[in-house]
Write a protein that holds these residues in place. Sequence first.
Motif, short mmCIF file in Angstrom:
data_model
loop_
_atom_site.label_atom_id
_atom_site.label_comp_id
_atom_site.label_asym_id
_atom_site.label_seq_id
_atom_site.Cartn_x
_atom_site.Cartn_y
_atom_site.Cartn_z
N TYR A 112 0.85 -1.19 0.00
CA TYR A 112 0.00 0.00 0.00
C TYR A 112 0.89 1.25 0.00
N SER A 113 0.31 2.37 -0.43
CA SER A 113 1.11 3.60 -0.54
C SER A 113 0.24 4.84 -0.34
N PHE A 114 -0.70 4.77 0.59
CA PHE A 114 -1.64 5.87 0.84
C PHE A 114 -2.38 6.27 -0.44
N GLY A 115 -2.53 5.34 -1.37
CA GLY A 115 -3.26 5.61 -2.59
C GLY A 115 -2.42 6.15 -3.73
N TYR A 116 -1.12 6.39 -3.52
CA TYR A 116 -0.26 6.92 -4.58
C TYR A 116 0.29 5.78 -5.44
N ARG A 117 0.32 6.02 -6.73
CA ARG A 117 0.87 5.01 -7.65
C ARG A 117 2.38 4.90 -7.49
N TYR A 118 3.05 6.03 -7.30
CA TYR A 118 4.51 6.05 -7.31
C TYR A 118 5.07 6.37 -5.92
N VAL A 119 6.17 5.69 -5.58
CA VAL A 119 6.87 5.89 -4.31
C VAL A 119 8.36 5.98 -4.59
N MET A 120 9.02 7.00 -4.03
CA MET A 120 10.47 7.14 -4.12
C MET A 120 11.08 6.89 -2.74
N PRO A 121 11.81 5.79 -2.57
CA PRO A 121 12.43 5.54 -1.27
C PRO A 121 13.72 6.34 -1.08
N GLN A 122 13.96 6.76 0.15
CA GLN A 122 15.21 7.44 0.47
C GLN A 122 16.38 6.47 0.28
N VAL A 123 17.47 6.96 -0.34
CA VAL A 123 18.63 6.08 -0.59
C VAL A 123 19.84 6.44 0.27
N ALA A 124 19.86 7.63 0.86
CA ALA A 124 21.02 8.04 1.67
C ALA A 124 20.65 9.29 2.47
N ALA A 125 21.60 9.75 3.28
CA ALA A 125 21.38 10.94 4.10
C ALA A 125 22.71 11.63 4.38
N TRP A 126 22.62 12.93 4.63
CA TRP A 126 23.74 13.74 5.12
C TRP A 126 23.28 14.42 6.40
#
Length: 515
Positions: A311-325
């Motif tokens: 599930y994705s709160f109804g959104y078709r597309y999801v971009m996952p976080q890949v890194a952080a600073w």
Amino acid sequence: MLAFTGLAAPAQAEDLPPDASASWTQEPRTAESSPSPNGAAVAGIVPGGAASAGDFTLSPGEMNAETTSRVTRLDAVLPKSGVQNLLAGANRTVQPWCSRDPFGTAADPDIKYCLQNDDSVSQEWIPQGFTGVSDAKDNGLWGDAGNIQLFASYDGWDPGRETDPNPATGDCTTAELNANDACNQKGVRITFVQSRTNPATGSPEVKYRHVLLGWTYVNSADHVSFDGLHASEYPIQKGVHAGGIVWYGNYLYVADTRNGLRVFDMRYIMDLDPDGDPGTHDAMGADTDGVKTTANTEDKTKVGRHDNVWYSFGYRYVMPQVAAWKFKATQSNPQGSYACVSTGAPKASYISLDRSTVPDRLIMGEYCRPASGYPSTGRIASYPVAALEGRSADVTAQGWSNYLPLTNGGAQGAAAYNGTLYVNESKGTDEPGNLWRYKWSNGQLVQQGQPVKTARGAEDLYVERGTGRLWSLSEHRPGEASDCTANRDTADPVGTDYCQRVLYGHKLSWLDGQP
């Protein structure tokens, strides 16, 4: 305007342990300390003068390797979509030059985009950060696609939870969810916008599509899953304001106010409805357990993997976080306040990109309001943006770092181009904002002319080099405050509501020519 970050309940995510495990706690995680007024430490501060570049130093996120591993697992389960395919199927329509007017007595912009009505009046999604393909690529094209803008919005409304006697201990009730799916705190979404020619009709059009940002984690069943974004300083889903975004090459950088930067990758946009028909509940792949999964984009109340359904709160597309600073210095800015310390870790209130320099530079600045013991009106600095792709060593601000010469603070966004720094200052809901112009002289920021009046609720700034436009957006929705009708343009009817949400751009040549 920067909202105070508060508390909301955890756990749309499957099998979330009650103590919010390390797997679920999000990056970046800057060390925190108790705030203390600056006192004598600020005696030598000069408005517009140099600030410590070292305070802006960023360190790679401690979980970057683990985050990469999780995204790799997610990639094996969920199909992906490229930016061009996403835009080709954009499902929402912009109306250029509609009647929404946040400018009032300020001059009209060179271009204005109005979103669909539900986005224009949404209490849930508040637009903030702005970037585009002119940042992403030197030639302003993503493949053969141009005229692309992106903006970020944060979820600022949680009906049901806000009236819960103890909102920090439980999720939305079934009744609350059935009444309004906005009860879920969904984090941050990115909206892709493109002006183009419709291939079927040959007519010009401007289309857009929302994409949910996500954080991957491994649940108690050892399944990879994802959640919406929340700030690491809260054990629950709230706090990422996304006040600035920068698209550079494959990467999207998102400001995380107290912590630094979150990084996303255009090569990892997950598509939970590949056939474009939400009713079919498309087949997805299998995680390491070999169990096949499906997806459901009709249910707006859940996110991540639940009983082998995504599930994705109804959104078709999801971009996952890949890194952080994360900020290397300790974060001691007071929470629940717009006051800022003058030294130590800054706030990442907004970011932008300067492609007119060598090397290209990412700009980061603070939203601050001076208060007793905290006189800072905000700091701003630049980084060599390409250095952020390595993630193996600290990156220090280079080129310049300054205190903003704004008497009352309130900087919502800033962008630099050809030696001029443009700064949007918020003036609330009752009057137009100010767009300031500065140049550097002997390392100090010096005001150029008078502030140019601009939209109420003006936010982040983005330079679109091909068109010579400085883009921004206005955050306020109609009826947001009783003073939205104040300071009326005499040409408008009594009661005109200037709290209106639009994307807009001024010509740089026009701005530079203003007195």
